[in-house]
Design an enzyme around this catalytic site. Structure first.
Site, PDB file in Angstrom:
ATOM      1  N   ASN A 174       0.809  -1.228   0.000  1.00 23.10           N
ATOM      2  CA  ASN A 174       0.000   0.000   0.000  1.00 23.10           C
ATOM      3  C   ASN A 174       0.842   1.278   0.000  1.00 23.10           C
ATOM      4  OD1 ASN A 174      -2.372  -1.643   0.224  1.00 23.10           O
ATOM      5  ND2 ASN A 174      -1.952  -1.826   2.420  1.00 23.10           N
ATOM      6  N   ARG A 175       2.072   1.142  -0.437  1.00 22.88           N
ATOM      7  CA  ARG A 175       3.003   2.278  -0.505  1.00 22.88           C
ATOM      8  C   ARG A 175       3.367   2.841   0.873  1.00 22.88           C
ATOM      9  NH1 ARG A 175       3.291   0.162  -4.749  1.00 22.88           N
ATOM     10  NH2 ARG A 175       3.433   1.143  -6.798  1.00 22.88           N
TER      11      ARG A 175
END
Length: 211
Positions: free
Chosen positions: A189-190
């Site tokens: 999810n970065r």
């Protein structure tokens, strides 16, 4: 192809500031060994970013040859673009990228020339063909064509015969002495893990950075 649609989710590992070594050089050694063990592509390849006296940046890939608490060592032509820029502005940065491990290491600091003894030792360890290329190449300068370089190479080879080739004065090593070293681990999810070491006198301080 729509480049903006390219995605990759990072899932392999995590990086916790509480679990890293207090010494960033030792932590780098751990990660370098893991990159070697994982047989990553060109694990010693690093982007070297330099800048002119006016601050105009440039970057290229070079190879790390040694590292220790004295710095990160690489070798090149002192009269090349990077050599000229380092003469004008000793601030530089390195970037290692190991995509197979979803990792980066960023290093910032200032650069000094390595000792002549180390440069001589490394030059002597190179294959003869690489020594010849270093000796004849006016690196970063414009040349007529490839055949002109090959002619210089062959002429130098004939001149030497069986003689040992000495390291040219215009070729040798540099060492980047780090002020900051950041370890980056890709996460889902970065929400990537980033751990920064920065010099505090003779010691290092650690901090977690936002992705």
């Amino acid at each position: 192809m729509n480049l903006s649609d390219i995605r990759r989710d990072y899932q392999l590992k995590q990086l916790d500031p509480k679990e890293v070594d207090n010494d960033p050089i030792r932590q780098f050694e751990i990660w370098m060994n893991e990159a070697l063990d994982a047989k990553t592509s060109d694990p010693t390849a690093m982007t070297l970013a330099t800048a002119s006296a006016e601050g105009k940046p440039s970057a290229r890939i070079v190879l790390l040859k040694y590292f220790s608490h004295d710095g990160f060592f690489f070798f090149t032509n002192y009269e090349s673009q990077k050599g000229t820029e380092l003469e004008e502005n000793d601030q530089a940065a390195l970037l290692f990228f190991w995509p197979e491990l979803e990792r980066q290491v960023r290093v910032e600091g200032h650069v000094l020339k390595a000792s002549p003894e180390l440069s001589d030792s490394y030059f002597a360890s190179r294959p003869l063909e690489s020594q010849l290329s270093a000796a004849i190449s006016p690196q970063s300068k414009e040349v007529k064509d490839r055949s002109s370089l090959e002619d210089l190479w062959s002429k130098k080879q004939q001149e030497l015969g069986d003689e040992k080739i000495e390291r040219p004065d215009f070729w040798g090593g540099y060492r980047l002495i780090p002020d900051k070293i950041e370890f980056w681990q890709g996460r889902a999810n970065r929400l990537h893990d980033r751990v920064l070491y920065h010099r505090d006198g003779e010691n290092w301080k650690l901090a977690r950075l936002a992705p």
